[in-house]
Design a protein around this motif. Structure first.
Motif, PDB file in Angstrom:
ATOM      1  N   LEU A 160      -3.410   2.427   6.060  1.00 27.28           N
ATOM      2  CA  LEU A 160      -4.476   2.943   5.195  1.00 27.28           C
ATOM      3  C   LEU A 160      -4.815   4.402   5.473  1.00 27.28           C
ATOM      4  CD1 LEU A 160      -6.944  -0.093   5.134  1.00 27.28           C
ATOM      5  CD2 LEU A 160      -5.349   0.621   3.349  1.00 27.28           C
ATOM      6  N   PHE A 161      -4.357   4.922   6.607  1.00 26.99           N
ATOM      7  CA  PHE A 161      -4.651   6.303   6.961  1.00 26.99           C
ATOM      8  C   PHE A 161      -4.021   7.232   5.926  1.00 26.99           C
ATOM      9  CE2 PHE A 161      -3.899  10.280   9.307  1.00 26.99           C
ATOM     10  CZ  PHE A 161      -5.186  10.528   9.767  1.00 26.99           C
ATOM     11  N   GLY A 162      -4.817   8.129   5.389  1.00 27.84           N
ATOM     12  CA  GLY A 162      -4.340   9.022   4.338  1.00 27.84           C
ATOM     13  C   GLY A 162      -4.671   8.513   2.954  1.00 27.84           C
ATOM     14  N   LEU A 163      -4.838   7.198   2.806  1.00 24.14           N
ATOM     15  CA  LEU A 163      -5.236   6.627   1.518  1.00 24.14           C
ATOM     16  C   LEU A 163      -6.755   6.504   1.417  1.00 24.14           C
ATOM     17  CD1 LEU A 163      -2.635   3.721   1.221  1.00 24.14           C
ATOM     18  CD2 LEU A 163      -2.702   5.790  -0.180  1.00 24.14           C
ATOM     19  N   CYS A 164      -7.383   6.190   2.548  1.00 27.23           N
ATOM     20  CA  CYS A 164      -8.826   5.969   2.578  1.00 27.23           C
ATOM     21  C   CYS A 164      -9.486   6.988   3.502  1.00 27.23           C
ATOM     22  CB  CYS A 164      -9.139   4.547   3.065  1.00 27.23           C
ATOM     23  SG  CYS A 164      -8.336   3.259   2.102  1.00 27.23           S
ATOM     24  N   ASP A 180      -0.432  -5.596   4.368  1.00 25.40           N
ATOM     25  CA  ASP A 180       0.546  -4.783   3.637  1.00 25.40           C
ATOM     26  C   ASP A 180       0.266  -4.818   2.137  1.00 25.40           C
ATOM     27  OD1 ASP A 180       1.879  -3.993   5.890  1.00 25.40           O
ATOM     28  OD2 ASP A 180       3.527  -5.414   5.686  1.00 25.40           O
ATOM     29  N   ALA A 181      -0.038  -6.014   1.619  1.00 25.63           N
ATOM     30  CA  ALA A 181      -0.340  -6.137   0.189  1.00 25.63           C
ATOM     31  C   ALA A 181      -1.571  -5.326  -0.172  1.00 25.63           C
ATOM     32  CB  ALA A 181      -0.545  -7.606  -0.167  1.00 25.63           C
ATOM     33  N   LEU A 182      -2.558  -5.337   0.713  1.00 25.85           N
ATOM     34  CA  LEU A 182      -3.783  -4.578   0.465  1.00 25.85           C
ATOM     35  C   LEU A 182      -3.500  -3.077   0.464  1.00 25.85           C
ATOM     36  CD1 LEU A 182      -6.824  -4.686   0.054  1.00 25.85           C
ATOM     37  CD2 LEU A 182      -7.098  -4.802   2.528  1.00 25.85           C
TER      38      LEU A 182
END
Length: 272
Positions: free
Chosen positions: A147-151, A245-247
């Protein structure tokens, strides 16, 4: 499952019997259907499908799909407990058989709407806390990396004191992701309740019908594997890993172009 249906068939209403006959004739199709689709195929209403599930002693449609998945897995090649004298080639087969059952159960219990809601909550959050306990600590780190970089404000924590301090500082703009293989760790349940009371969105990757599941704002169900220990402990890591991973993929697909561009630059910087 066919045997259970046969036992109660005479006690069902005509409408419920339509559902029973459809499920008994095509358990794989019923396992892959959603509630509306199964009701439509049987020519009955959605509440009728729910009543049929309860006649089987199940809580609802999700439990029916889970029971069907376990039944289909049990009908395949027998999975044996891993023992010290088991031939090594059979050990690998036993591990893979167990993993296949976990995947079937996870597929049956998948809540697609919850995945989407969780992904949207993560995109909107000003801060994302990811907490794991025990064996789930490594899974928390893996999810934080995804999630790092996405959130914004992503942090993974496994130390109970750091988790408690982080929970005390949460507000309505935050998301807390709680990972617990049993869903019953008292400290994790307390953290989830504290975060929810502060207004944060609490996403639990945990078995359904557990204290952590009840404390969460959103539950991504991770069914417990039906296997002897210690094999069950190893297999229990699969469901949250795959759901994580799906999340993360869902968050990536929902992200605006600017976020995807930033992620691409980060991946290039680390040589991916």
């Amino acid at each position: 499952m066919r045997a259970r249906i046969a036992e109660i068939l005479d006690r069902l209403s005509p409408a419920e019997r339509k559902v029973a006959e459809l499920v008994a004739a095509d358990p794989e199709g019923a396992m892959g259907a959603n509630l509306a689709g199964l009701a439509r195929s049987a020519g009955v209403s959605e509440p009728t499908v729910i009543r049929f599930c309860r006649s089987l002693g199940l809580k609802g449609f999700a439990d029916l799909r889970l029971a069907l998945a376990r039944g289909e897995a049990a009908a395949g090649p027998a999975r044996h407990a891993i023992t010290p004298d088991m031939p090594l080639p059979r050990v690998a087969e036993a591990v893979l058989d167990g993993a296949g059952e976990v995947l079937a159960a996870l597929r049956a219990s998948l809540d697609r709407a919850a995945i989407e809601r969780a992904a949207l909550a993560l995109l909107r959050a000003a801060r994302v806390e990811i907490w794991g306990c025990g064996a789930s600590a490594a899974l928390a780190q893996d999810l934080a990396f995804s999630l790092f970089g996405l959130c914004r404000g992503v942090a993974a924590r496994h130390d109970p004191q750091m988790q408690a301090m982080a929970a005390a500082a949460l507000d309505g703009d935050a998301v807390a992701i709680c990972l617990c293989g049993t869903g019953r760790a008292p400290a994790m349940v307390a953290l989830a309740k504290q975060a929810a009371e502060a207004g944060a969105t609490v996403i639990a990757l945990a078995p359904p019908h557990t204290p952590l599941a009840a404390a969460a704002t959103l539950l991504l169900p991770c069914p417990l594997p039906d296997a002897p220990e210690p094999q069950a402990a190893r297999l229990s890591r699969l469901a949250p890993l795959l759901l994580g991973d799906a999340l993360a993929v869902s968050v990536s697909l929902l992200s605006p172009p600017a976020v995807r561009d930033r992620l691409a630059r980060m991946q290039a910087a680390r040589g991916d």
